[in-house]
Design an enzyme around this catalytic site. Structure first.
Site, PDB file in Angstrom:
ATOM      1  N   HIS A   1       7.031 -44.910  27.460  1.00  8.26           N
ATOM      2  CA  HIS A   1       8.086 -45.767  26.624  1.00  8.26           C
ATOM      3  C   HIS A   1       9.834 -45.426  26.669  1.00  8.26           C
ATOM      4  CE1 HIS A   1       5.415 -47.986  24.227  1.00  8.26           C
ATOM      5  NE2 HIS A   1       4.650 -47.233  23.476  1.00  8.26           N
TER       6      HIS A   1
ATOM      7  N   GLU B   1       2.962 -41.838  25.114  1.00 11.83           N
ATOM      8  CA  GLU B   1       4.730 -42.395  24.558  1.00 11.83           C
ATOM      9  C   GLU B   1       5.517 -41.314  25.434  1.00 11.83           C
ATOM     10  OE1 GLU B   1       5.025 -43.843  21.910  1.00 11.83           O
ATOM     11  OE2 GLU B   1       2.124 -43.158  21.485  1.00 11.83           O
TER      12      GLU B   1
END
EC number: 3.4.11.-
Length: 938
Positions: free
Chosen positions: A393, A390
């Site tokens: 990203h 995550e």
């Protein structure tokens, strides 16, 4: 997003402009790292998705053929949003009249007209609009006093394509800015999409969280918006919420004050404007959670969770590892983290594994919270890798975004690759980077060897509807994406890869073609090759690898199913100069070997392909395995097992050759070869656990695993301590799991004794690493008493990771009536959370007793499940003509409503069943004879 089952980056120092993020421009993969600095300034490239999770099965309705803009799924190009002002008030108690949980809100979107039009289309789904003073559903004003906005003539909702359609009585003027205001009400449903509610019990009190999941197309359920990744804008979010609750969003809190609405005291929280970003990355949450925090390099890091979880220290591990992972990616991209804060929140109800909302990452509790008393080593590893995925990203996907979902793989594949690099930074002693071979490469080979697979990159026009977009969140986008990027990084070298240069020569690597030409062969056609090496002649060839070699490939390929293949290899234990195979076949003299030599290709499985050899070289490799297996690198021992079993399934080598590879395991102590073997034996169990092969197979495997079981029994001092190494801890679980599965008495006694001690004392002393396998085997060997005890513990579990272990183990019982009752529980969200229903049914289907019950339940039952995962899970064992006919009938019976995002999964299940029938018919007797012979020889 991190899928349940399983982001990207860029550098700022190097300057290359004009990157097109589209199919075919594969040099971008490298150049992406270059663009970050420019895009940081412009920040106008489009967004990408995040975490994949089961998608709720939709009913697909196709609009009637029409040339009207509102009957098309893609937005027209006439309007471009610049900013939104969104105010939302979720109600955390149900409406007295309707008994529904709702939210109210209003939104002002500022947009630019780039092409004259008398029509406004804005995405809207399941929202009810309030009539404004003029009786209309919206108000339009011009921001230029010299230009009058046309009046709204009429409005309508197009439910199929999910638009609020606004007809104007004149044209919007090109180059002018306008504002559109709406007020609306929506349901704060428990459907895990858009703005939804999550319910949990704490201290006997029912509590409600209002939270979000916008990816891929759910922002339109929260407020009207231009809900496409390219339509980036600045978002100004304001939340009205109960006093005592905490409001969070992507931006920092700007101000918070008490207000009174209709006699009720409330809190109004205003957030700083976001950077320019895509709608799918928005998040806003109201809860009464607690948090812990830390500041590293001027970035505020906070971990939010239920109060009892924070108090128990379950957020500490995530907090401790987030800083080092963020720092790693700052260096990796050569770009500072682009926001002032990084919030991460663990939600009781969440469909995906996690979602990379910019500045406010949402997680399942099991993906963020760690408790040493309950969490196993694999739970801990999952948390580290998902956090890394995550955070990756935050740059790759959020800062620089894909234009449209057809290239989702670039976003998710990149994050799925570098998550291992980030986790390795957080836990350098684990050697976690090696595990990509088992978790991603081998995993996706199984899907990509089917004719119903698909290329990494789709055509933009082939991805239109929300269901088609959801279908892309699959193993191909995530795991194949990760595998081919790892291959690219390897043949370029990681240094060149991270610099993001479109390297040919002069970069420290010599390539046979441009990066674009090489990579297009891997990105624009589905599947992968098997490379066959004849060590007697040096003749090397490639062929599209299909699990069913007789199946008909109807999908056309721009490269006729040929690839440009990098080959790293060794000869008799010595690493050689890498080779390239650029055509269908070639003679590579260096690969000739005498009878004293052996050749091993695809070192460390950095290439995305399988390898076959002539019989002589296979026999020499088997000889090395049996005499001195450590001459072959551990990853390649895992590869030899996986390649051999799959080459045998494809009828390229005899099945008995694959079985011969397992003979050396009696002396193997490493995790990866054993795990690879267990993964492949799962197929044998699925095909044979209802046949006469089962008994002899159990006898052989029990004999093979006994040494490993005794080894761990000794080094753990009779299971009283855990092994030191991360991989050793994993392999201890494998030893117990297979020993118990094959009926080794000492193992069954171990499981039953430890579980009985827990039942008798109500103190659980089973080590978290061993709980899943101990629970399962004790429940499988027990009856209703053991099941009811575990069910009670599941209902009362306050730790999500522990609840997950129990939920899986409850499916291990051999009592059909208990399994049927358990299936019924999946329909009741008070017993099994909606997010867990699909995986629970699949757990039951993995049990030979439960599989037919689960299949009947899926065919005739009800409920909203993640259908692609579900159909895959319940049909894995299908290997008879009768089961094939049932599956085909099921497809036919549901043709009128369709399967939405599960359509591809149904076709894959049919294809797999046909291949299974054929394989069993051709192999059952050979396999039976081999197991019998090997058992007799012991």
């Amino acid at each position: 997003m991190t899928n349940m089952g399983k982001g990207f980056y860029i550098s700022k120092a190097v300057g290359i402009v004009g990157i097109i993020l589209g199919a075919g421009a594969l040099a971008t993969i490298i150049a992406l790292s270059v663009v970050y600095s420019q895009e940081k300034a412009k920040n106008n490239v489009n967004p990408s998705p995040t975490d994949e999770g089961p998608t709720i099965r939709p009913t697909v309705t196709t609009p009637a053929p029409s040339n009207e803009p509102w009957d098309k799924y893609r937005l027209p190009t006439s309007l471009v949003p610049e900013s939104y002002n969104v105010l939302l008030r979720p109600y955390l108690t149900p409406d007295e009249t309707t008994e529904l949980y709702i939210f109210t809100g209003n939104s002002t979107v500022e947009f630019v007209c780039v092409e004259e039009t008398d029509l406004i289309l804005i995405h809207s789904h399941k929202l009810n609009y309030s009539k404004l003073e003029d009786g209309k559903l919206a108000t339009l004003i011009s921001l230029n006093t010299a230009v009058k906005a046309p009046s709204i003539q009429s409005t309508m909702i197009q439910k199929v394509t999910q638009y609020l359609v606004i007809h104007l009585d004149g044209k919007l003027v090109k180059g002018q800015r306008y504002q559109l205001f709406t007020a609306f009400t929506g349901e704060l449903a428990d459907d895990l999409g858009g703005f939804y509610r999550s319910v949990y019990d704490e201290g006997g009190v029912k509590r409600v969280v209002a939270t979000t999941q916008m990816q891929p197309t759910h922002a339109r359920k929260a407020f009207p918006c231009f809900d496409e990744p390219a339509m980036k804008a600045v978002f100004n979010i304001t939340l009205i919420h109960d006093i005592g609750t905490v409001a969070l969003s992507n931006g920092e809190e700007k101000e918070s004050s008490n207000i009174n609405i209709n006699g009720k005291n409330l809190r109004r929280t205003v957030f700083e404007p976001t950077p320019k970003m895509s709608t799918y990355l928005l998040a806003f949450i109201i809860s009464d959670f607690d948090f812990i925090n830390n500041t590293i390099d001027n970035v505020l890091i906070r971990i939010f969770a239920r109060k009892t979880a924070i108090a128990a220290g379950q957020g500490d591990y995530a907090l401790n590892k987030t800083g080092p992972i963020l720092n790693f990616f700052e260096k990796y991209y050569n770009s500072s983290y682009p926001l002032p804060k990084s919030d991460q929140i663990a939600l009781p109800d969440f469909n995906a594994g996690a979602m990379e909302n910019w500045g406010l990452i949402t997680y399942r509790e099991t993906a963020l919270l760690y408790d040493e008393a309950y969490s196993s080593s694999s739970n801990k590893e999952r948390i580290a890798t998902i956090i890394a995925h995550e955070l990756a990203h935050m740059w790759f996907g959020n800062l620089v975004t894909l234009r449209w979902w057809n290239d989702l793989w670039l976003n998710e594949g990149f994050a799925s690759y570098v998550e291992y690099l980030g986790a390795n930074e957080a836990e350098p002693d684990w050697n976690v980077t090696d595990l990509i071979v088992l978790s991603d490469v081998h995993r996706v080979f199984a899907v990509d060897a089917l004719t119903s697979s698909h290329p990494l990159s789709s055509k933009e026009e082939d991805v239109q509807t929300p269901a088609q977009i959801s279908e892309l969140f699959d193993a191909i986008s995530y795991s194949k994406g990760a595998a081919v990027l790892r291959m690219l990084s390897d043949f370029l070298t990681e240094a060149v890869f991270t610099k993001g240069l479109q390297a040919v020569n002069g970069t420290g690597t010599t390539l046979p073609d441009t990066v674009e030409k090489i990579m297009n062969t891997w990105v624009l056609q589905m599947g992968f090759p098997v490379i066959t090496i004849n060590t007697a002649t040096g003749f090397v060839s490639q062929k599209h690898f299909l699990l069913d070699s007789s199946s008909n490939v109807t999908a056309e390929s721009p490269y006729n199913y040929e690839w440009i293949v990098p080959i790293k290899w060794m000869k008799t234990g010595v690493t050689q100069t890498p080779e390239w195979l650029r055509e269908k076949s070639a003679t590579i003299n260096a690969m000739k070997a005498t009878e004293a030599d052996w050749v091993l290709a695809n070192l460390n499985v950095v290439g995305y392909y399988r390898v076959n050899y002539d019989t002589g070289n296979w026999n020499r490799l088997l000889s090395v395995l049996s005499t001195n297996h450590q001459l072959i690198p551990v990853i390649n021992r895992a590869q030899l097992v996986d390649d051999a079993f799959n080459l045998a399934r494809a009828q390229i080598i005899p099945t008995v050759l694959a079985l011969n590879v397992t003979k050396y395991l009696i002396n193997e102590r490493e995790y990866m070869p054993w795990q690879s073997t267990l993964n492949n034996l799962d197929f044998f169990y699925l095909m044979f656990d209802r046949t006469k092969v089962y008994g002899p197979m159990q006898d052989y495997l029990r004999n093979q695993v006994t040494n490993l079981f005794r080894y761990y029994e000794n080094i753990t001092e009779n299971w009283n301590k855990i092994p030191d190494g991360h991989m050793d801890q994993y392999n201890e679980v494998n030893a117990i799991s297979l020993a118990c599965r094959t009926g080794l008495d000492d193992c069954l006694t171990l499981a039953q004794t430890q579980f009985k001690q827990w039942m008798d004392s109500d103190i659980n002393q089973i080590h978290p690493n061993l709980r899943s396998t101990i629970y399962c085997n004790a429940i499988a060997g027990g009856g209703a008493e053991e099941w009811e005890f575990a069910w009670k513990k599941f209902l009362n579990a306050t730790i999500a990771i522990e609840a997950d272990k129990l939920r899986s183990a409850l499916a291990c019982t051999k009592q059909p009536w208990l399994l049927n009752r358990y299936l019924e529980y999946t329909l009741n969200a008070n017993m099994i959370r909606k997010q867990d229903a699909t995986s629970t049914i699949v757990y039951i289907a993995n049990n030979v007793v439960g599989q037919p019950l689960a299949w009947d339940f899926v065919r005739y039952g009800g409920g909203s499940f993640s259908f692609a995962n579900l159909i895959n899970g319940v049909t894995k064992r299908f290997s008879s003509q009768f089961e094939l006919e049932q599956l085909e009938q099921f497809k036919k019976d549901n043709a009128d409503v369709g399967f939405g995002s599960g359509t591809m999964a149904v076709d894959q299940s049919i294809e797999r069943t046909i291949a299974n029938i054929k394989w069993v018919k051709e192999n059952e007797q050979h396999v039976l004879d081999w197991f019998k012979a090997e058992t007799k020889s012991k």
